[in-house]
Design an enzyme around this catalytic site. Structure first.
Site, short mmCIF file in Angstrom:
data_model
loop_
_atom_site.label_atom_id
_atom_site.label_comp_id
_atom_site.label_asym_id
_atom_site.label_seq_id
_atom_site.Cartn_x
_atom_site.Cartn_y
_atom_site.Cartn_z
N HIS A 21 0.76 -1.21 0.06
CA HIS A 21 -0.12 -0.02 0.07
C HIS A 21 1.01 1.45 0.15
CE1 HIS A 21 -3.57 2.47 1.05
NE2 HIS A 21 -2.82 3.09 1.66
N GLU A 22 1.97 1.37 0.99
CA GLU A 22 2.64 2.38 1.01
C GLU A 22 3.66 2.65 -0.12
OE1 GLU A 22 1.99 4.55 3.07
OE2 GLU A 22 0.39 3.48 4.44
N HIS A 36 1.66 4.70 -2.91
CA HIS A 36 2.10 6.39 -2.64
C HIS A 36 3.31 6.22 -3.04
CE1 HIS A 36 -1.90 6.36 -0.76
NE2 HIS A 36 -1.46 5.82 0.36
#
Length: 455
Positions: free
Chosen positions: A22-23, A26
């Site tokens: 997920h990170e 980003h």
């Protein structure tokens, strides 16, 4: 104790992978769009490992509390930015760039699910044929003409070679309460069509009790009603039941399999039951009162015994289920799409009261399933990771301030009104978001604890 350690380790591995994915979404999109990344962190709290890499001297950190993560970008809202670097600050980026960076986290969760399903399909695994076991009298399955030892070969004309595929067809239909056409194959090889009237389901849905709702059980290998493990202090031990005792009857009802006994006891919590058993050459009668145990919100009876032997699964009941590298691509995309739609429907029905809020799970239950799936092999663990990744992607897209979805909601407002929301509005939104998340996590933890108490 070993189970606790194993489940905890499996949970930490699973959650760390999903947070990192997920990170990284980003992080990767921010870097590609020219935004300077100051820190990439897996976990919160005290750092237990850190390193600095790259031209931007980005700090990579693993922290002690692995229940989240974050990507810290250069931003004038969070500190002073040098004039020569202001063009790389997040807050200076065009609205579409900011939108893309924030949306990339959940997007990578869905992409990871596709990859995990793809690998799962390519690796393949042995799986059980979808053969029906016991059918409950007057149930939906009984009314549809389901019979024991018949195989489910298709649902709505879609082949169901293994139970996992059959479940993937059944669960969405149950959630939608749509009637389905089921093709059954008898032991002699003849096929017949049956309509399962799922539109007759009433009340709250609990996917954990899917087969109980439908009125049939998957086929299980025959297990003799011989007593194996006896829990210390259990009703069975107190009544004098011993290892290798054979249970012949309960209340005059003949017992031929261990599951017959457990199902009878399960439905009679707190009632004195008359067990006729054989011990060696002798036959004797014992009175055992099942203790009342709450399991998933329902009171059931337990006497605290396990079978002496586990039944063996014959080879003809096992199918090796896999796909080629190229076949697995559209199937993994379709699986991710259908699981996403199903999760959204379940979420919607939680709010309308059609699905029990007891289905919400917190870290404790997730850890348990992580451990169970990991112990079942790589294929099962990949399936678990994919499903949880989809759930995390959807959760992060909810329009709740402090989540990615909340930021995206503010950006949509900014697009409409032509200017960012005020700092006061954003701060109020964050406070509301924290409150909602605390309430949600509190409910999930409560459900986890009740499951532990019930079990």
């Amino acid at each position: 104790m070993f189970d606790f350690i194993y489940f905890t380790l499996a949970f930490l591995v699973a959650i760390s992978i999903l947070i990192a994915i997920h990170e990284f979404g980003h992080f990767w999109v921010a870097k590609k769009l020219g935004v300077k990344v100051l820190r990439f962190s897996i976990g919160f709290g005290r750092p237990i490992w850190r390193t600095v890499r790259g031209e931007d001297r980005t700090e990579y950190v693993i922290s002690a509390l692995p229940l989240g993560g974050y990507v810290q970008m250069l931003d004038e809202k969070e500190g002073t930015v040098k004039d020569e670097e202001k063009h790389r600050a997040f807050n200076r980026q065009h609205i579409w760039k900011r939108f893309a960076i924030v949306a990339a986290g959940p997007a990578f969760n869905f992409l990871f699910a596709v990859a995990a399903f793809w690998l799962m399909f390519v690796i393949g695994a042995n799986a059980l044929k979808p053969v029906i076991g016991d059918v409950t009298e007057n149930s939906l399955a009984a009314k549809a003409g389901f019979q024991s030892e018949h195989e489910i070969v298709a649902i709505n004309d879609k082949p169901t070679p293994v139970w996992e595929v059959a479940m993937h067809q059944l669960l969405p239909a149950v959630v939608d309460r749509d009637s389905i056409n089921v093709t059954l194959r008898s032991p002699s090889g003849s096929d017949s069509e049956h309509k399962l009237a799922l539109d007759e389901i009433r009340g709250e849905l609990d996917p954990d009790n899917l087969f109980e709702l439908l009125g049939f059980e998957p086929w299980r290998p025959r297990v003799e009603p011989l007593v194996g493990q006896i829990l210390e202090g259990s009703p069975a031990e107190q009544a004098g039941l011993q290892r290798e005792d054979r249970i012949l009857e309960i209340d005059g009802r003949k017992i031929t399999q261990f599951t017959d006994m457990s199902e009878y006891v399960r439905q009679r919590s707190g009632e004195p039951l008359e067990f006729r058993i054989s011990r060696g050459d002798e036959s004797r009668t014992l009175t055992i009162t099942p203790r009342i145990v709450e399991q998933d919100g329902t009171e059931i009876g337990q006497i605290g015994i396990g079978p002496l032997e586990r039944g063996e699964i014959p080879e003809e009941m096992i199918v090796y289920y896999d796909h080629s590298i190229f076949e697995a691509i559209p199937k993994s995309v379709a699986q991710t799409g259908s699981m996403t739609v199903l999760t959204l429907k379940m979420l919607g029905k939680l709010f309308t009261g059609e699905v029990s809020i007891k289905n919400l799970s917190g870290p404790i239950n997730i850890a348990k399933h992580a451990g169970l799936s990991a112990s079942a092999g790589l294929n099962r663990f990949l399936n678990f990771l994919a499903i949880v990744s989809i759930s995390l992607g959807i959760l992060n897209l909810l329009p709740i301030p402090i989540l990615d979805g909340g930021h995206l909601m503010f950006y949509v407002v900014e697009m409409i009104k032509g200017s960012p929301v005020s700092a006061e509005t954003e701060m109020t939104g964050r406070m509301i978001g924290v409150f909602l998340l605390v309430m949600l996590m509190g409910l999930a933890f409560y459900n986890d604890i009740m499951r532990l108490v019930g079990n």
